[in-house]
Design a protein around this motif. Structure first.
Motif, PDB file in Angstrom:
ATOM      1  N   GLY A   1      33.038  18.310 -45.929  1.00 40.69           N
ATOM      2  CA  GLY A   1      32.398  17.822 -46.750  1.00 40.69           C
ATOM      3  C   GLY A   1      31.306  17.487 -47.641  1.00 40.69           C
ATOM      4  N   PHE A   2      30.314  18.414 -47.495  1.00 38.70           N
ATOM      5  CA  PHE A   2      29.367  18.472 -48.769  1.00 38.70           C
ATOM      6  C   PHE A   2      30.353  19.977 -49.429  1.00 38.70           C
ATOM      7  CE2 PHE A   2      25.515  21.528 -49.768  1.00 38.70           C
ATOM      8  CZ  PHE A   2      24.930  20.337 -49.753  1.00 38.70           C
TER       9      PHE A   2
ATOM     10  N   TYR B   1      26.704  31.239 -53.183  1.00 34.44           N
ATOM     11  CA  TYR B   1      25.018  31.300 -54.002  1.00 34.44           C
ATOM     12  C   TYR B   1      25.708  32.600 -54.986  1.00 34.44           C
ATOM     13  CZ  TYR B   1      21.343  34.965 -54.272  1.00 34.44           C
ATOM     14  OH  TYR B   1      20.458  34.805 -55.154  1.00 34.44           O
ATOM     15  N   LEU B   2      26.732  33.796 -55.427  1.00 39.57           N
ATOM     16  CA  LEU B   2      26.370  34.660 -55.998  1.00 39.57           C
ATOM     17  C   LEU B   2      26.842  33.641 -57.151  1.00 39.57           C
ATOM     18  CD1 LEU B   2      27.838  38.000 -54.238  1.00 39.57           C
ATOM     19  CD2 LEU B   2      25.741  37.066 -55.445  1.00 39.57           C
ATOM     20  N   ALA B   3      28.855  33.352 -56.881  1.00 37.05           N
ATOM     21  CA  ALA B   3      28.687  32.444 -58.161  1.00 37.05           C
ATOM     22  C   ALA B   3      28.371  31.969 -59.129  1.00 37.05           C
ATOM     23  CB  ALA B   3      30.182  31.837 -58.119  1.00 37.05           C
ATOM     24  N   ARG B   4      27.261  31.169 -57.826  1.00 35.91           N
ATOM     25  CA  ARG B   4      26.325  29.646 -59.247  1.00 35.91           C
ATOM     26  C   ARG B   4      25.308  30.758 -60.173  1.00 35.91           C
ATOM     27  NH1 ARG B   4      25.843  26.325 -54.797  1.00 35.91           N
ATOM     28  NH2 ARG B   4      27.398  25.155 -55.273  1.00 35.91           N
TER      29      ARG B   4
ATOM     30  N   ARG C   1      29.681  17.596 -59.435  1.00 35.47           N
ATOM     31  CA  ARG C   1      29.516  19.134 -60.428  1.00 35.47           C
ATOM     32  C   ARG C   1      28.546  19.749 -60.393  1.00 35.47           C
ATOM     33  NH1 ARG C   1      31.760  15.645 -66.010  1.00 35.47           N
ATOM     34  NH2 ARG C   1      33.547  15.043 -65.221  1.00 35.47           N
ATOM     35  N   PHE C   2      28.085  19.919 -59.345  1.00 33.18           N
ATOM     36  CA  PHE C   2      27.008  20.391 -58.874  1.00 33.18           C
ATOM     37  C   PHE C   2      27.567  21.886 -58.328  1.00 33.18           C
ATOM     38  CE2 PHE C   2      24.844  16.835 -56.730  1.00 33.18           C
ATOM     39  CZ  PHE C   2      23.171  17.233 -57.222  1.00 33.18           C
TER      40      PHE C   2
ATOM     41  N   ALA D   1      20.425  27.876 -55.740  1.00 32.52           N
ATOM     42  CA  ALA D   1      22.444  28.048 -55.915  1.00 32.52           C
ATOM     43  C   ALA D   1      22.520  29.113 -54.692  1.00 32.52           C
ATOM     44  CB  ALA D   1      22.379  29.775 -56.756  1.00 32.52           C
ATOM     45  N   CYS D   2      21.285  28.583 -53.611  1.00 27.53           N
ATOM     46  CA  CYS D   2      21.761  28.738 -51.913  1.00 27.53           C
ATOM     47  C   CYS D   2      21.750  26.941 -51.313  1.00 27.53           C
ATOM     48  CB  CYS D   2      20.874  29.522 -51.170  1.00 27.53           C
ATOM     49  SG  CYS D   2      20.001  31.105 -51.697  1.00 27.53           S
ATOM     50  N   MET D   3      22.541  26.224 -51.717  1.00 27.43           N
ATOM     51  CA  MET D   3      22.483  24.999 -51.261  1.00 27.43           C
ATOM     52  C   MET D   3      23.693  24.659 -50.629  1.00 27.43           C
ATOM     53  SD  MET D   3      23.432  21.694 -53.603  1.00 27.43           S
ATOM     54  CE  MET D   3      22.291  21.822 -55.070  1.00 27.43           C
TER      55      MET D   3
END
Length: 271
Positions: free
Chosen positions: A55-56, A123-126, A64-65, A20-22
């Motif tokens: 870019g990230f 982060y919160l949404a994921r 689709r991450f 989630a913190c990606m």
């Protein structure tokens, strides 16, 4: 619960949090690496951070991450944050400064700064999706929305009138003291007070802020001569930001009640 099951769940919890913190982790890693090794003379460091963040973000969407809904959250946070940054860094206010040069920016604000706030929203949404959040005792949306509007306004108005953050924190406690958040790491739902969950996330944001200021991403007036840790009192600001972020994400994701039937249905779907 057997020790093996506890360790397994703890491990899975860490992995899902890291996933989630990606976006935020990537952004912080770029900030740290470029502080100590940055060989590109033709591109300002701040501009490189901005382009790397864009870019990230594209990478996360293409592979689709991240869903389009989560990307929408990032756009909203970027806009809300940039407005606040423009105010906070104005010469007449000077809450903090960005000491390095850049081309991609507006006024005193390099454009990558919006991504720092949207990393919280991302982060919160994921994590909302990954841990299948459900809630009990959640208040009506209307007072919650009024509260976050006042929180956002207070970030501006406290420079001219008395700071209302402690009143807003008190209102938050009254409004959400009964609210429990339910989440599923492995096979069963766990729960904790939502107020505690916000505090834990705010603490991690405060730690990340210390790292970011140490690597010269932004500088507070108290750090202009030499770096020092951000005061722990800053947690109150991050806590209020967490509440603001949470309510914004809830308007996109919607709230699912943690009724006994819904929790059983979730377990059945897993099995």
């Amino acid at each position: 619960m057997p020790l093996y099951s506890m360790l397994r769940e703890f491990w899975l919890f860490g992995l899902k949090q890291a996933y989630a913190c990606m976006f935020g982790g990537f952004l912080l890693a770029v900030m740290i690496v470029t502080k100590y090794w940055y060989p590109l003379e033709f591109l300002h460091r701040y501009d490189f951070i901005f382009l790397a963040a864009v870019g990230f973000q594209v990478f996360l969407l293409l592979f689709r991450f991240e869903t389009l809904r989560e990307a929408l959250v990032i756009v909203v946070f970027h806009l809300v944050a940039t407005v606040m940054e423009l105010f906070k860094t104005a010469d007449a206010i000077g809450s903090w400064v960005y000491p390095e040069a850049y081309l991609f920016g507006i006024g005193n604000v390099p454009l990558f700064t919006g991504f720092m706030y949207s990393a919280v929203g991302s982060y919160l949404a994921r994590i909302w999706r990954i841990l299948e959040f459900r809630y009990s005792g959640y208040p009506d949306n209307r007072p919650a929305i009024v509260l976050v509007i006042l929180i956002y306004l207070n970030f501006f108005t406290h420079h001219f009138i008395p700071d209302l953050r402690w009143l807003l924190l008190g209102w938050t406690a009254v409004l959400f003291w009964r609210t429990q958040i339910y989440f599923r790491v492995d096979s069963a739902y766990r729960r904790m007070p939502l107020l505690l969950g916000w505090l834990l996330v705010a603490l991690f944001i405060w730690l990340a802020e210390n790292i970011a200021t140490f690597v010269n991403i932004w500088v507070y007036p108290s750090q202009s001569a030499t770096w020092s840790m951000v005061p722990l009192a800053k947690l109150s600001s991050w806590y209020l930001l967490m509440l603001l972020s949470f309510v914004l994400v809830s308007l996109v994701h919607g709230l699912r009640s943690a009724t006994a039937d819904s929790l059983r249905a979730g377990d059945a779907a897993l099995n």
